[in-house]
Design an enzyme around this catalytic site. Sequence first.
Site, short mmCIF file in Angstrom:
data_model
loop_
_atom_site.label_atom_id
_atom_site.label_comp_id
_atom_site.label_asym_id
_atom_site.label_seq_id
_atom_site.Cartn_x
_atom_site.Cartn_y
_atom_site.Cartn_z
N ASP A 105 -1.01 -1.36 5.85
CA ASP A 105 -0.90 -0.83 7.21
C ASP A 105 -1.94 -1.46 8.12
O ASP A 105 -3.00 -1.89 7.67
CB ASP A 105 -1.14 0.69 7.19
CG ASP A 105 0.03 1.43 6.57
OD1 ASP A 105 1.12 0.84 6.50
OD2 ASP A 105 -0.16 2.60 6.17
N GLU A 121 0.83 -1.19 0.00
CA GLU A 121 0.00 0.00 0.00
C GLU A 121 0.88 1.25 0.00
O GLU A 121 1.72 1.42 0.85
CB GLU A 121 -0.86 -0.05 1.28
CG GLU A 121 -1.56 1.20 1.63
CD GLU A 121 -2.19 1.10 3.03
OE1 GLU A 121 -2.03 0.07 3.71
OE2 GLU A 121 -2.86 2.06 3.43
N ASP A 172 -4.13 -0.25 9.90
CA ASP A 172 -5.15 0.73 10.27
C ASP A 172 -6.38 0.55 9.38
O ASP A 172 -6.45 -0.40 8.59
CB ASP A 172 -4.59 2.16 10.19
CG ASP A 172 -4.15 2.51 8.76
OD1 ASP A 172 -4.42 1.72 7.84
OD2 ASP A 172 -3.51 3.56 8.59
N ASP A 196 -7.56 2.25 6.78
CA ASP A 196 -7.31 2.31 5.33
C ASP A 196 -6.65 1.03 4.83
O ASP A 196 -6.98 0.51 3.77
CB ASP A 196 -6.39 3.50 4.99
CG ASP A 196 -7.14 4.82 5.10
OD1 ASP A 196 -8.40 4.78 5.08
OD2 ASP A 196 -6.48 5.86 5.21
#
Length: 659
Positions: free
Chosen positions: A523, A450, A525, A527
């Site tokens: 990641d 990403e 998180d 997103d």
Amino acid sequence: MTQELPRRAKNGQAAALQTAAARKSRKATSSDYNAESIQVLEGLDPVRRRPGMYIGSTDARGLHHLVWEVVDNSIDEAMAGHATHVEVRVLADGSVRVTDDGRGVPVGRHPSGRDALEIVHTVLHAGSKFGGGGYKVSGGLHGVGVSVVNALSEWLRVESARDGAVWAQEYARGIPTTPVRKIGPQGNRRGTTTFFKADPEVFEATEFSFDTISQRLRESAYLNKGLWIRLTDERADRERSFYFEGGLVSFVRHLNRNKETLHGRPMYVERHEGATSIEVALQYNDSYAENVFSFANNINTVDGGSHLTGFRAALTRSLNDYARRASILKDADANLSGDDVREGLTAVISVKLVEPQFEGQTKAKLGNAEIKGQVEGAVAEGIGQYLDENPGDGRRIIEKSLIAARAREAARKARDLVIRKGALEGMSLPGKLADCQERDPAKSELYLVEGDSAGGSAKQGRDRRFQAILPLRGKLLNVEKARLDRIVSSENIRPLVIALGAGIGDSLDLAKLRYQRIIIMTDADVDGAHIRTLLLTFFFRHMPQVIENGYLFIAQPPLFRVSTGKHTQYAQSEAERDAIVKKLNTKNITVQRFKGLGEMNADQLWETTMNPETRTLLRAEVDDAAEADAIFTMLMGERVEPRKDFIKTEARKVQNLDV
Ligand code: 0RA
């Protein structure tokens, strides 16, 4: 029978003691009972030595096989018309109780001199020898027999209410610890109750999952209309009951529950031919996915077989016939293809037959050739009739198939264009790809990363000999809402398809796949989770073979770095961080939280997430295709309400949301 009991008592105890002793010495001693007990031992010893051969694995999946085995015996009894209720209870101590109201497992002296109940529970594959007939299952991991469950249980107790009494016997790791005893009068009780506790010496974990069991029992209830199934969990005081008057029609409605359907009521076909029964339900929705499940004797034939082939042939033929009959297709028009008529199709095919032949490596493919024609005939007749009676539905379905045909043509052109364009550029690989030197797909890895900054660290940190990096930037197309033509021309998916090298859609050829480890690295998180879900959706919908072959992985970057100056450790969760901090208690420590992959330098990324020696990878697997479809539809589909509901329910389980 009653006069048999004292002898059986003696025999039962002797058998229990001698088998335990014989296990150590592996030698037969003199008495008859010993010889018999050794037979018992030889019966189940292989199961304890190689449990995976009988139940597939000793992880959570294998553990739950114990429940399926016992429950399926009760369901067989219901399928044969002798039972109407099955109850599964997870008890407070983690053991399981399964009860049915059938005829009860046979009890009484068997020609061998031992009790039938004991033989069923201590001899491999003995169950089927006791007749019962009907739609018994054979082959594969299914129907291995309750003796396998017994062998892999710390203890097991069976009660059979029949012939005027309730009879019981207990076992430890497959060895009788009591004779078959009469424990009371039958009263108005009938049927079989089995209690068992999975053996912690065999299984990696012995905790049964309410959701897993519930899912499976729900499916069994759909496949056996009119059967009552109840699940109770004493550990959490939960209960769920399943009963479906509509059977497969209810199943298809359930599968389509979060989708917009093209016609209100599923089409339904039921036919009995001799001892064989055929049941099919289907309903179209406005999505692009095909969602067809086939079963033979309640077993999910994930590799299809003759019943599925017959169904597909009938569907293509009857829709084309109808389209011409209704002049929607003209003489000059080409026929709709099988792929065209299966876009947006949800269907369940269930056949029950006396001698099913399960083929293939996983024994999940139905082989009986005669079934193809039977299913094809029944389905063609049923669909033809439905369409004639519901011409509005027919028109909508044909029009959707025609759009699918045009989209397929457009996708072919777009794909050809992509290939030609690649050829013009001399090199077909995308510029963003940092490829590896290795050319053997079995040794090559592709990291899907990403963002550009993480992509940069990954490029520096990797071992370029066998690790390739493809950074993904910008918004990824939601493939759940797009047809193949848009997917192959999307700026973000196209480089991925080209890098993988195996094509897509009709042209997919896994032999050309350039990497046999495809690793999603995002990641930790929200997103990152979103991008990961988009990628998983892409593979699930458009390259399911990649998942089926075990080529798709999810990287596990750490969340924390705990360091004492001299030593550094990484943690993937807060619990792990706390444990490390606690251990280093006397010392001066710094804890760093990684917000994203980009915050790690190349060395850290290599050490924690990419080095095969030290990293952890999760392999993406599809355990339950129906459930996976439902989840992807819900997460990625058109309807907002189910997604909101899901988020609300799941949010309660989330402890730390990183936004
Ligand atoms: C074979 C024959 C008979 C009953 C069963 C099997 C049977 C097995 C299980 C396992 C769980 N529940 C069950 N219920 C029945 C009975 C044959 C007869 O009574 O004539």
